[in-house]
Design a protein around this motif. Structure first.
Motif, PDB file in Angstrom:
ATOM      1  N   THR A  91      84.120  31.994 -15.519  1.00 57.76           N
ATOM      2  CA  THR A  91      84.067  31.048 -14.411  1.00 57.76           C
ATOM      3  C   THR A  91      84.731  29.736 -14.797  1.00 57.76           C
ATOM      4  N   ARG A 124      81.037  39.885 -12.802  1.00 62.42           N
ATOM      5  CA  ARG A 124      79.581  40.041 -12.896  1.00 62.42           C
ATOM      6  C   ARG A 124      79.113  40.011 -14.336  1.00 62.42           C
ATOM      7  N   ILE A 151      78.469  35.367  -5.560  1.00 61.34           N
ATOM      8  CA  ILE A 151      78.698  36.416  -6.542  1.00 61.34           C
ATOM      9  C   ILE A 151      79.090  37.692  -5.809  1.00 61.34           C
ATOM     10  N   SER A 200      75.763  36.945 -14.399  1.00 60.40           N
ATOM     11  CA  SER A 200      75.807  36.642 -12.967  1.00 60.40           C
ATOM     12  C   SER A 200      75.564  37.878 -12.116  1.00 60.40           C
TER      13      SER A 200
END
Length: 87
Positions: free
Chosen positions: A13, A30, A45, A65
């Protein structure tokens, strides 16, 4: 098996910008770990079909995530019809 300590947490990210709290940060990865800099921001997400909106809190720091966007559908239970006929 866990990731080596000397490598540090994996994160794809980007750092949040100024208006991230309202707009949200889109995360396709993810497998990325959430970092403490993202606390208080909203993240969208990807679960493979749609984006799930989630607010990042202190409890979510350090987790992947993907744990916050489920990819499975809930199963529907079928109703069993009662046969009231007497034989």
């Amino acid at each position: 098996m866990t990731r080596s300590v000397w490598k540090g947490p994996f994160s794809e990210t980007r750092m949040p910008k100024k208006n991230t709290k309202k707009i949200g940060l889109r995360i396709w990865s993810r497998r990325s770990s959430t970092s403490p800099e993202l606390v208080g921001c909203y993240a969208q997400i990807y679960n493979g079909k749609i984006f799930i909106r989630s607010e990042i809190t202190n409890e979510k720091v350090g987790h992947k995530s993907g744990e916050f966007a489920s990819t499975r559908k809930t199963s529907r239970t079928t109703k069993i019809k009662k046969n009231n006929k007497v034989r």
